[in-house]
Design an enzyme around this catalytic site. Structure first.
Site, PDB file in Angstrom:
ATOM      1  N   ALA A  42       0.872  -1.188   0.000  1.00 35.16           N
ATOM      2  CA  ALA A  42       0.000   0.000   0.000  1.00 35.16           C
ATOM      3  C   ALA A  42       0.901   1.227   0.000  1.00 35.16           C
ATOM      4  O   ALA A  42       0.809   2.105   0.870  1.00 35.16           O
ATOM      5  CB  ALA A  42      -0.969  -0.010   1.175  1.00 35.16           C
ATOM      6  N   LEU A  43       1.748   1.276  -0.999  1.00 39.45           N
ATOM      7  CA  LEU A  43       2.855   2.231  -1.015  1.00 39.45           C
ATOM      8  C   LEU A  43       2.394   3.665  -1.245  1.00 39.45           C
ATOM      9  O   LEU A  43       1.400   3.910  -1.931  1.00 39.45           O
ATOM     10  CB  LEU A  43       3.853   1.829  -2.116  1.00 39.45           C
ATOM     11  CG  LEU A  43       4.427   0.414  -1.973  1.00 39.45           C
ATOM     12  CD1 LEU A  43       5.376   0.105  -3.134  1.00 39.45           C
ATOM     13  CD2 LEU A  43       5.148   0.233  -0.643  1.00 39.45           C
ATOM     14  N   HIS A  45       7.114   5.718   1.428  1.00 43.31           N
ATOM     15  CA  HIS A  45       7.878   4.530   1.018  1.00 43.31           C
ATOM     16  C   HIS A  45       8.822   4.882  -0.138  1.00 43.31           C
ATOM     17  O   HIS A  45       9.969   4.426  -0.175  1.00 43.31           O
ATOM     18  CB  HIS A  45       6.931   3.426   0.539  1.00 43.31           C
ATOM     19  CG  HIS A  45       6.000   2.891   1.589  1.00 43.31           C
ATOM     20  ND1 HIS A  45       4.642   3.066   1.523  1.00 43.31           N
ATOM     21  CD2 HIS A  45       6.227   2.175   2.718  1.00 43.31           C
ATOM     22  CE1 HIS A  45       4.070   2.474   2.557  1.00 43.31           C
ATOM     23  NE2 HIS A  45       4.998   1.928   3.304  1.00 43.31           N
ATOM     24  N   GLY A  74      11.900   4.186   7.999  1.00 41.63           N
ATOM     25  CA  GLY A  74      11.398   5.544   8.179  1.00 41.63           C
ATOM     26  C   GLY A  74      11.334   5.943   9.640  1.00 41.63           C
ATOM     27  O   GLY A  74      10.996   5.128  10.508  1.00 41.63           O
ATOM     28  N   ASP A  79       8.005   5.498  11.979  1.00 40.28           N
ATOM     29  CA  ASP A  79       7.857   4.455  12.995  1.00 40.28           C
ATOM     30  C   ASP A  79       9.085   4.533  13.905  1.00 40.28           C
ATOM     31  O   ASP A  79       9.974   3.688  13.845  1.00 40.28           O
ATOM     32  CB  ASP A  79       7.721   3.092  12.323  1.00 40.28           C
ATOM     33  CG  ASP A  79       6.487   3.032  11.440  1.00 40.28           C
ATOM     34  OD1 ASP A  79       5.423   2.677  11.930  1.00 40.28           O
ATOM     35  OD2 ASP A  79       6.590   3.406  10.242  1.00 40.28           O
ATOM     36  N   GLN A  86      10.014   1.613  16.174  1.00 37.26           N
ATOM     37  CA  GLN A  86      10.423   0.468  15.353  1.00 37.26           C
ATOM     38  C   GLN A  86      11.866   0.641  14.879  1.00 37.26           C
ATOM     39  O   GLN A  86      12.655  -0.311  14.902  1.00 37.26           O
ATOM     40  CB  GLN A  86       9.494   0.335  14.143  1.00 37.26           C
ATOM     41  CG  GLN A  86       9.952  -0.684  13.120  1.00 37.26           C
ATOM     42  CD  GLN A  86       8.965  -0.838  11.986  1.00 37.26           C
ATOM     43  OE1 GLN A  86       8.002  -1.594  12.117  1.00 37.26           O
ATOM     44  NE2 GLN A  86       9.177  -0.134  10.894  1.00 37.26           N
ATOM     45  N   VAL A 143       7.748  11.648   5.645  1.00 41.04           N
ATOM     46  CA  VAL A 143       7.140  12.387   4.540  1.00 41.04           C
ATOM     47  C   VAL A 143       5.687  12.677   4.926  1.00 41.04           C
ATOM     48  O   VAL A 143       4.976  11.787   5.408  1.00 41.04           O
ATOM     49  CB  VAL A 143       7.202  11.584   3.221  1.00 41.04           C
ATOM     50  CG1 VAL A 143       6.495  12.321   2.101  1.00 41.04           C
ATOM     51  CG2 VAL A 143       8.658  11.301   2.860  1.00 41.04           C
ATOM     52  N   SER A 171       0.736   7.525   5.634  1.00 40.25           N
ATOM     53  CA  SER A 171       0.629   6.179   6.190  1.00 40.25           C
ATOM     54  C   SER A 171      -0.345   5.390   5.333  1.00 40.25           C
ATOM     55  O   SER A 171      -1.327   5.940   4.835  1.00 40.25           O
ATOM     56  CB  SER A 171       0.093   6.259   7.621  1.00 40.25           C
ATOM     57  OG  SER A 171      -0.359   4.988   8.044  1.00 40.25           O
TER      58      SER A 171
END
Ligand code: AMP
Length: 293
Positions: A38-39, A43, A153, A156, A159, A182, A191
């Site tokens: 789901a770019l 991404h 990124g 997150d 993460q 971004v 997102s």
């Protein structure tokens, strides 16, 4: 050399992906960008950074079931695979690794990574098992696609901290590169989950970035007390009001390395938010430093 009209190699079998990397010339650097598909432009910024850091760019697309709790959005997570591949073709990606769940977790799979300490607070508390699933799949992806560098990124933030700690603690032979978040024109962090938002929810979701901006402005004006910074964040999130979020998992300022609570901002600190708008859980962050954002 690959041109824009070349399609990336689309590989679904782990052994074939590993072979694809092994067949590169040893002088070529390989970068991997792990995603759940789901770019969006966030991404693609990672992919563009990957081109700066390596000769061949690999993107992985895998909606990892072990990082979702039973009540979370695994089944409705968007999977627009044709759109994703079209975007990756335009970005001159050399290979897309797109395994099935069974290829990653075959019958009898039972080994998991225990996440590092930095994964214990915040998301670790609100999403038990989440980082166990993230660490396990990321380590597997690094094994299957043995790249020189992996790009993640800052969106997150926790993460990224967790994966940095795992790479350090387990002596993984890969370099990490973390890219800034971004945002859409209004400031909402891009997102895949933004697709769930209705028009009005999208408007209310802006309060998340506004809350971080308010904290950043207060910090710039000299405020270093966490209680004051968190107060302005909560005020801007305006829980339950027509322009605000519906609920807050956390909206806090913590040490940017340990993610543990602090009272005063000194060396490095980060403001982290997880909040719900309608049925959608959104996260965002701001690092208090002149170098980011
Ligand atoms: P996901 O597909 O959501 O698992 O994200 C894959 C990678 O893209 C992760 O490293 C994310 O941190 C990164 N990412 C997601 N959204 C953004 C964004 N808005 N800006 C930069 N990176 C992002």
């Amino acid at each position: 050399m690959q041109t824009e009209i070349d399609s990336p190699a689309v590989i679904t079998a782990p052994a074939a992906a590993r072979r694809w990397v092994a067949l590169r010339s040893p002088s070529r650097r390989v970068a991997v960008v792990p995603t759940m598909g789901a770019l969006h432009e966030g991404h693609l910024a990672l992919v563009r950074r990957a081109h700066e850091l390596a000769d061949d760019v690999v993107v992985t697309i895998f909606v990892n079931p072990t990082q979702f709790a039973p009540h979370e959005d695994l089944s409705r997570y968007p999977r627009p695979i044709d759109d994703d591949l079209r975007m990756l073709r335009r970005e001159r990606v050399a290979m897309v690794f797109m395994p099935s769940i069974e290829a990653i977790y075959p019958a009898g799979f039972s080994t998991f990574i225990e996440p590092p300490a930095v994964g214990v607070p915040l998301e670790g508390e609100r999403r038990p098992g989440h980082f166990r699933g993230v660490c396990t799949v990321v380590l597997k992806l690094f094994q299957i696609v043995p790249a020189h560098v992996a790009i993640f990124g800052q969106k997150d933030f926790q993460q990224a901290c967790v994966i940095q700690a795992m790479v350090r603690d387990l002596d993984l032979a890969i370099t990490l590169d973390i890219m800034p978040t971004v945002r859409e024109a209004g400031g909402l962090a891009m997102s895949s989950r933004n697709r769930y938002l209705t028009e009005t929810e999208r408007g209310r979701a802006l309060s998340i970035n506004q809350s971080l901006t308010a904290a950043a402005n207060l910090y710039s004006s000299g405020q270093r007390q966490v209680r004051a910074l968190e107060a302005v964040m909560h005020e801007k999130l305006a829980i339950g009001s027509p322009g605000g979020v519906d609920s807050i998992d956390y909206a806090c300022v913590v040490n940017a390395e340990t993610l543990l609570p602090i009272e005063t901002v000194d060396d490095s600190a980060a403001a982290l938010i997880a909040a719900r708008v309608g049925n959608t859980r959104l996260i965002d962050n701001h690092v208090f430093s002149n170098l980011t954002r």
